[in-house]
Enzyme design. Structure first.
Site, PDB file in Angstrom:
ATOM      1  N   GLU A 116      33.214  33.125  68.107  1.00 46.08           N
ATOM      2  CA  GLU A 116      34.577  32.657  68.371  1.00 46.08           C
ATOM      3  C   GLU A 116      35.418  33.735  69.037  1.00 46.08           C
ATOM      4  O   GLU A 116      36.281  33.438  69.859  1.00 46.08           O
ATOM      5  CB  GLU A 116      35.218  32.197  67.053  1.00 46.08           C
ATOM      6  CG  GLU A 116      34.578  30.917  66.544  1.00 46.08           C
ATOM      7  CD  GLU A 116      34.889  30.602  65.089  1.00 46.08           C
ATOM      8  OE1 GLU A 116      34.272  31.222  64.204  1.00 46.08           O
ATOM      9  OE2 GLU A 116      35.758  29.747  64.840  1.00 46.08           O
ATOM     10  N   HIS A 138      38.170  24.320  64.450  1.00 47.12           N
ATOM     11  CA  HIS A 138      36.971  25.075  64.845  1.00 47.12           C
ATOM     12  C   HIS A 138      36.674  24.879  66.334  1.00 47.12           C
ATOM     13  O   HIS A 138      35.516  24.975  66.761  1.00 47.12           O
ATOM     14  CB  HIS A 138      35.710  24.621  64.072  1.00 47.12           C
ATOM     15  CG  HIS A 138      35.693  24.992  62.627  1.00 47.12           C
ATOM     16  ND1 HIS A 138      35.167  24.178  61.655  1.00 47.12           N
ATOM     17  CD2 HIS A 138      36.135  26.090  61.980  1.00 47.12           C
ATOM     18  CE1 HIS A 138      35.285  24.758  60.486  1.00 47.12           C
ATOM     19  NE2 HIS A 138      35.881  25.924  60.645  1.00 47.12           N
ATOM     20  N   ASN A 177      43.056  37.543  64.691  1.00 48.84           N
ATOM     21  CA  ASN A 177      43.118  36.367  63.832  1.00 48.84           C
ATOM     22  C   ASN A 177      43.951  36.757  62.613  1.00 48.84           C
ATOM     23  O   ASN A 177      43.465  37.455  61.724  1.00 48.84           O
ATOM     24  CB  ASN A 177      41.692  35.964  63.439  1.00 48.84           C
ATOM     25  CG  ASN A 177      41.659  34.717  62.588  1.00 48.84           C
ATOM     26  OD1 ASN A 177      42.706  34.158  62.235  1.00 48.84           O
ATOM     27  ND2 ASN A 177      40.468  34.264  62.245  1.00 48.84           N
ATOM     28  N   ARG A 185      36.642  23.116  49.786  1.00 50.24           N
ATOM     29  CA  ARG A 185      37.377  21.890  50.169  1.00 50.24           C
ATOM     30  C   ARG A 185      36.482  20.665  50.014  1.00 50.24           C
ATOM     31  O   ARG A 185      35.298  20.713  50.330  1.00 50.24           O
ATOM     32  CB  ARG A 185      37.832  21.989  51.626  1.00 50.24           C
ATOM     33  CG  ARG A 185      38.946  22.975  51.834  1.00 50.24           C
ATOM     34  CD  ARG A 185      39.267  23.144  53.313  1.00 50.24           C
ATOM     35  NE  ARG A 185      39.034  24.504  53.730  1.00 50.24           N
ATOM     36  CZ  ARG A 185      38.909  24.911  54.996  1.00 50.24           C
ATOM     37  NH1 ARG A 185      39.005  24.042  55.975  1.00 50.24           N
ATOM     38  NH2 ARG A 185      38.685  26.173  55.281  1.00 50.24           N
ATOM     39  N   ARG A 193      44.271  33.878  67.837  1.00 49.88           N
ATOM     40  CA  ARG A 193      43.826  32.574  67.347  1.00 49.88           C
ATOM     41  C   ARG A 193      45.028  31.884  66.709  1.00 49.88           C
ATOM     42  O   ARG A 193      45.705  32.469  65.859  1.00 49.88           O
ATOM     43  CB  ARG A 193      42.736  32.767  66.299  1.00 49.88           C
ATOM     44  CG  ARG A 193      42.354  31.468  65.675  1.00 49.88           C
ATOM     45  CD  ARG A 193      41.437  31.669  64.499  1.00 49.88           C
ATOM     46  NE  ARG A 193      41.073  30.368  63.970  1.00 49.88           N
ATOM     47  CZ  ARG A 193      40.828  30.136  62.689  1.00 49.88           C
ATOM     48  NH1 ARG A 193      40.891  31.104  61.811  1.00 49.88           N
ATOM     49  NH2 ARG A 193      40.513  28.931  62.287  1.00 49.88           N
TER      50      ARG A 193
END
Ligand code: ADP
Length: 402
Positions: free
Chosen positions: A383, A179, A9, A240, A90
């Site tokens: 993940e 996601h 990632n 956010r 990813r």
């Protein structure tokens, strides 16, 4: 037989990696290089529960990658010895084109480059990670696994924004969702925990980490999700804002003279829990709230209220819901959040059992009473395993076509 995938990632200044068996999820080593390009870089390589760190400047991604390869060599396991079968990357935005994990070649890289306008911060970093990995491991297949791909099944009615045709057709402005690997992994695990076929199971997944999103999953397919064109829409997050009247932008520009960059930074970095409570880390917010801080109390309430609204909306989307599932840092660890976010939903068959909810989480854990219409579950997401699993599937398919 093991089938290890090196899962990568690559962010704008960091590189996270894990060596994962794509069949079992077993992970003998993982680590990260943080602050690439700064003088105070750090590599941390964890193997057999032991952490090895190296503090120095990693000037470029290439330096960082070189240090990772050395860390495997020095602290194990040696990559040649474990027979890595692929590198799984990813990639945040796959646009409309990438609906499945994809083998890396020049054409695929060019296509992902074309999507940079949709994810200007993330995709270039992901691509840089891929470019260096191709140089370092030319003999290994490289697979891109997209955050958006799981959501490609969202029907047009749910992914369409009510905006002019040219925006939608020429500029591909629509809901994409993110996601995806987490929502895919967790929704499948929920069906398994319920003892139901994935194809006959409807779940609402609440992924609550630094970023946060809710997804309605019908029969294993995403049918709606809270993040949109970008990962800014939807739930309240660490920094956010989530959902917001788009006219706030015009208002800030007209009345305060703010530039697009100012607004962008404020909504991505200074809003959410940080904007409401001054802290983006949920644990800190909870600590402040417990000490009587009014801003933190409001932050918690707004965070929970937004989740409850999405659960209600996705209940309406799905019609029948078999489970509501909490995952990621906040979802997995905060019993208080789970109880508060789902309070008052008894009429929908959603009830949290206080004793179960306060108990330890191990694997898929039920926190609803046995006789509930809708199960409430806590499922640790994985993940990396999902990326490894998907990468392995692509590699196997490519050597055995059809
Ligand atoms: P990321 O989205 O970066 O992968 P995580 O899934 O690890 O992040 O989630 C990070 C969030 O989880 C942080 O806000 C952190 O405060 C929260 N968190 C971690 N542990 C706990 C805990 N024990 N209780 C409450 N929140 C927690």
């Amino acid at each position: 037989m093991t089938a290890y995938v090196l899962v990568v990632n690559a962010g704008s200044s960091s590189l996270k990696y894990s060596l994962v068996d794509g069949e079992t999820g077993e992970s003998p080593a993982s680590g990260s290089v943080e602050r690439i390009g700064e003088s105070s870089g750090r590599l941390a390589h964890e193997v057999d529960g032991e952490k090895h760190t190296e503090d120095r400047e990693f000037e470029t991604f290439e330096d960082a990658w070189g240090a990772v390869v050395d860390a495997f060599e020095d602290h194990g396991p040696r990559l040649e010895d474990v027979e890595v079968v692929a590198v799984g990357h990813r990639v945040v935005h796959g646009g409309e084109q990438f609906v499945e994990p994809t083998l890396v070649d020049d054409d695929a890289v060019a296509a992902v480059e074309g999507l940079v306008p949709l994810a200007p911060l993330h995709n270039p970093a992901n691509l840089e990670g891929i470019a260096v990995a191709r140089k370092l491991f030319p003999e290994l297949p490289q697979v891109m696994v997209f955050d958006t791909a799981f959501h490609h099944t969202i029907p047009e009615v749910a992914h369409t924004y009510a905006v002019p045709r040219a925006w939608r057709e020429d500029h591909h402005i629509r809901r994409y969702g993110f996601h995806g690997t987490s929502h895919a992994f967790v929704s499948r695990a929920a069906a398994a925990a319920l003892g139901r076929a994935v194809s006959a199971t409807n779940v609402i997944v609440l992924h609550l980490g630094n970023g946060a999103s809710a997804t309605a999953v019908r029969g294993g397919e995403s049918v709606d999700t809270s993040m949109g064109l970008t990962p800014l829409e939807g739930l309240v997050m660490g920094t956010r804002s989530g959902d917001l009247d788009p006219a706030v932008h015009m208002h800030l520009h007209r009345s305060l003279g703010w530039s697009l960059e100012d607004i962008d930074r404020a909504l991505y970095r200074e809003s959410g829990l940080k904007g409401l409570a001054g802290e983006n880390d949920f644990r800190e917010v909870m600590r402040l709230r417990a000490s009587g801080d009014v801003g933190a109390a409001l932050a918690f309430d707004v965070y929970c209220y937004r989740i409850r609204k999405y659960v209600g909306a996705y209940y309406a989307v799905l019609g029948t819901v078999h489970a509501v599932v909490f995952t990621a840092g906040v979802g997995q660890h905060s019993a208080e959040l789970r109880a508060a976010a789902l309070s008052g939903l008894d009429r929908l068959g959603i009830v949290v059992d206080d004793v179960r909810n306060e108990g330890p989480v191990s694997g898929a854990t039920f926190v609803s009473p046995d006789d509930s219409d809708v199960a409430v579950l806590v499922i640790p997401t994985n993940e990396e395993y999902e990326i490894a699993r998907q990468a392995l599937e692509v590699v196997r398919r490519s050597v055995q076509p059809g």
